[in-house]
Design an enzyme around this catalytic site. Structure first.
Site, PDB file in Angstrom:
ATOM      1  N   GLU A  51      33.134   2.902  18.645  1.00 24.72           N
ATOM      2  CA  GLU A  51      33.114   4.128  19.450  1.00 24.72           C
ATOM      3  C   GLU A  51      34.507   4.722  19.424  1.00 24.72           C
ATOM      4  OE1 GLU A  51      31.985   4.348  23.611  1.00 24.72           O
ATOM      5  OE2 GLU A  51      30.293   3.043  23.163  1.00 24.72           O
ATOM      6  N   ASP A  62      35.876   8.059  33.393  1.00 27.35           N
ATOM      7  CA  ASP A  62      36.822   7.023  33.006  1.00 27.35           C
ATOM      8  C   ASP A  62      37.815   6.662  34.092  1.00 27.35           C
ATOM      9  OD1 ASP A  62      36.172   6.359  30.210  1.00 27.35           O
ATOM     10  OD2 ASP A  62      36.524   8.503  29.890  1.00 27.35           O
ATOM     11  N   TYR A 176      22.531   3.510  26.241  1.00 24.57           N
ATOM     12  CA  TYR A 176      23.767   2.991  26.839  1.00 24.57           C
ATOM     13  C   TYR A 176      23.473   2.654  28.284  1.00 24.57           C
ATOM     14  CZ  TYR A 176      28.927   2.830  27.462  1.00 24.57           C
ATOM     15  OH  TYR A 176      30.213   2.449  27.681  1.00 24.57           O
TER      16      TYR A 176
END
Lengths: 260, 293
Positions: A51, A62, A176
């Site tokens: 990735e 994040d 995911y």
């Protein structure tokens, strides 16, 4: 439909009862040349899929590690455009599946159709856009399906059955599964319902399910690998590459060994 | 909802104080996210929030202002969603936040309409409000959308559009997606969000509520901007002539009224939304004027 590099990789792993190791690095941190070296190092360490983070000014999903890495790469002038052309250069030397993890605004600004076209031409295999829910992604999905780009969407521990179905249906390559409520780089804490929930996702999806967020040690990776088809490790690798690059290779090998 | 904790972001600190007040009253745990630049220039409101029992988290990321405070609040919410409610401070964020905040803020317009009809016996000719995220403006406008009352939204012109140091999204931005919302956004050609500047913390924000973008496109509302200099002059003038010290945010709306009024017939009525009081800005304005309090 023709098998993509990502689904081929998963089929091969499945045939030998193995799990995928999917490391994440931030493109352009600290610079593009180093990113090139890191990709070949990751491949040598046994990464199955890589990735590549696309730096963005406001990486909402994040934690501090990847925020700061993005900040360094943005400051170095690395943009989505540059990452795509970087991939096309890297393709001369490696066939490892490459996924771009980018936020939506750079893609929106680039133009979704053009993005899919250029990414596929460059040799990008899949795209993860954490701030783009499937509900808003019909154009991207349509373009990607037509061009063979995998679209990987995220399922959260809070997703209900209806949501899981929707995400599974919108995803190709793999789904995911976000290990816990939270952002990247947080300490892994699995809820009691984790197994039950991930099994629901596996049942809903014809594609493999990989787990990311909070996987930071070989032990974490081992635990996750027992329950998922693939393990994604981001912040821990980004941190190691930034703070102790000389220890990175050893660390990544240990992660690899833990994922069986 | 069964939630035990609330979080909010704040720029000028008004929304933080409001949220902290509600939390104190109802016994909910409360944490407020605020950019470190804003913590400094809105020190009075930070003190108020702490008095009210809230934990104030300084955000020293990115431009260290409202946008970054929203980022952090969203990250907190993602993590603690099972027991935390995010009290969004403006008409922004993922659906249905812009609608929730608009509907709550709409008391402003309902009250303004009642008051002006009681005092003047008729509808106003024009409404003016400052627009950061745009909640006070949306709150005022919402009640009048169906009428033919003219409406003006005033963004922060900062040091001028040419300087690049401003928060005038309509004048200097383009369409983008940030924090779950598609709207006008100050961004570079690669889609990274640009830094902003305004003398007022509450208007210092890179994007604007999506319904404002809709009204801009439909032409229902006219959007303009006032510079720091114009806002500070309006701040002084309103204080001296009316005895009302407006918040620096609201002073942007006053600045537009100062520009428009001389061009209008004496019988016309303008309603200016004084969305915040200026006590919180007194120290900051003194510092700008080089006065040591």
């Amino acid at each position: 439909m023709k098998q993509t590099r990502i689904s081929k990789t998963f089929s091969k792993l499945k045939a030998s009862a193995k799990k995928a190791f999917i490391p994440y690095i931030m493109a352009g941190d600290p610079d593009i040349e180093r990113t090139r070296q890191y990709i070949s190092m990751l491949e040598n360490c046994g990464a199955d899929i890589i990735e590549l983070g696309v730096p963005f000014s406001d990486p909402l999903a994040d934690g501090p590690t990847i925020q700061m890495a993005a900040g360094r790469a943005v400051a170095g002038g690395v943009t989505l455009r540059k990452v795509i052309s970087f991939v096309s250069e890297v393709r001369a030397t490696t066939q490892i599946p490459l996924i771009l993890m980018t936020y939506y605004n750079p893609v929106f600004k680039y133009g979704e159709e053009k993005f899919v076209r250029d990414a596929v031409d460059a040799g990008v295999d899949g795209v993860i856009i954490p701030d783009l829910p499937p509900d808003e992604a019909s154009l991207l999905i349509k373009e990607s399906r037509a061009s063979g780009l995998d679209t990987i969407f995220l399922v959260a521990p809070t997703s209900n059955d209806k949501r899981i179905k929707k995400v599974a249906l919108a995803s190709s390559g793999f789904v995911y599964y976000v290990s816990m409520t939270g952002i990247t780089g947080t300490k892994l804490t699995l809820e009691d319902s984790f197994i039950e929930h991930i099994n629901k996702v596996k049942q809903a999806s014809k594609n493999p399910v990989a787990v990311g967020f909070g996987v930071s040690t070989p032990d974490d990776a081992k635990t996750i690998a027992e329950m998922a088809d693939g393990v994604i490790v981001g912040s821990a690798i980004v941190k190691k590459l930034h703070e102790n690059p000389e220890e990175a290779e050893e660390f990544i090998k240990k992660l690899r060994e833990a994922i069986v | 909802m069964g939630k035990t904790r609330v979080i909010a972001e704040t720029g000028a600190g008004q929304h933080g104080v409001a949220t902290a007040t509600g939390a104190a009253l109802t016994g909910l745990a409360c944490e407020i996210y605020m950019g470190s630049v804003d913590v400094k220039r809105q020190a009075l409101n930070v003190f108020r929030m702490k008095l009210l029992g809230a934990k104030v988290n300084e955000v020293s990321l990115g431009s260290k202002t409202l946008k970054d405070a929203i980022n952090e609040a969203l990250r907190d919410w993602t993590t603690n969603v099972r027991h935390t409610h995010y009290v969004m401070g403006t008409v922004f964020g993922p659906h249905p936040f812009p609608m929730i905040v608009r509907d709550f803020q709409s008391v402003i317009g309902a009250e303004a309409k009642k008051q002006i009809i009681k005092t003047e016996g008729r509808m106003p000719d024009c409404l003016i409000a400052c627009v950061g995220g745009g909640s006070n403006a949306m709150g005022l406008f919402n009640e009048f959308i169906e009428s033919d009352v003219k409406m003006v939204g005033v963004e922060a012109g900062g040091k001028g559009i040419q300087s690049g140091e401003h928060a005038a999204r309509f004048a200097g931005g383009s369409i983008g997606v940030l924090q779950g919302t598609k709207s006008y956004l100050l961004q570079d050609k690669d889609g990274n969000v640009l830094g902003t500047h305004s003398v007022s913390a509450g208007l210092d924000y890179a994007s604007v509520g999506p319904e404002h973008a809709f009204f801009k496109e439909s032409g229902r509302v006219r959007y303009t901007y006032a510079t720091d200099y114009e806002a500070l002059a309006a701040f002084d003038l309103l204080s001296k002539t009316e005895g009302i010290i407006p918040a620096l945010e609201s002073a942007h709306a006053v600045a537009e009224a100062i520009k428009m009024a001389p061009e209008m017939d004496k019988e016309k009525i303008i309603v200016v939304n004084l969305s915040g009081r200026g006590d919180k800005d007194v120290q900051h304005v003194a510092a700008i004027k080089g006065i040591n309090l």
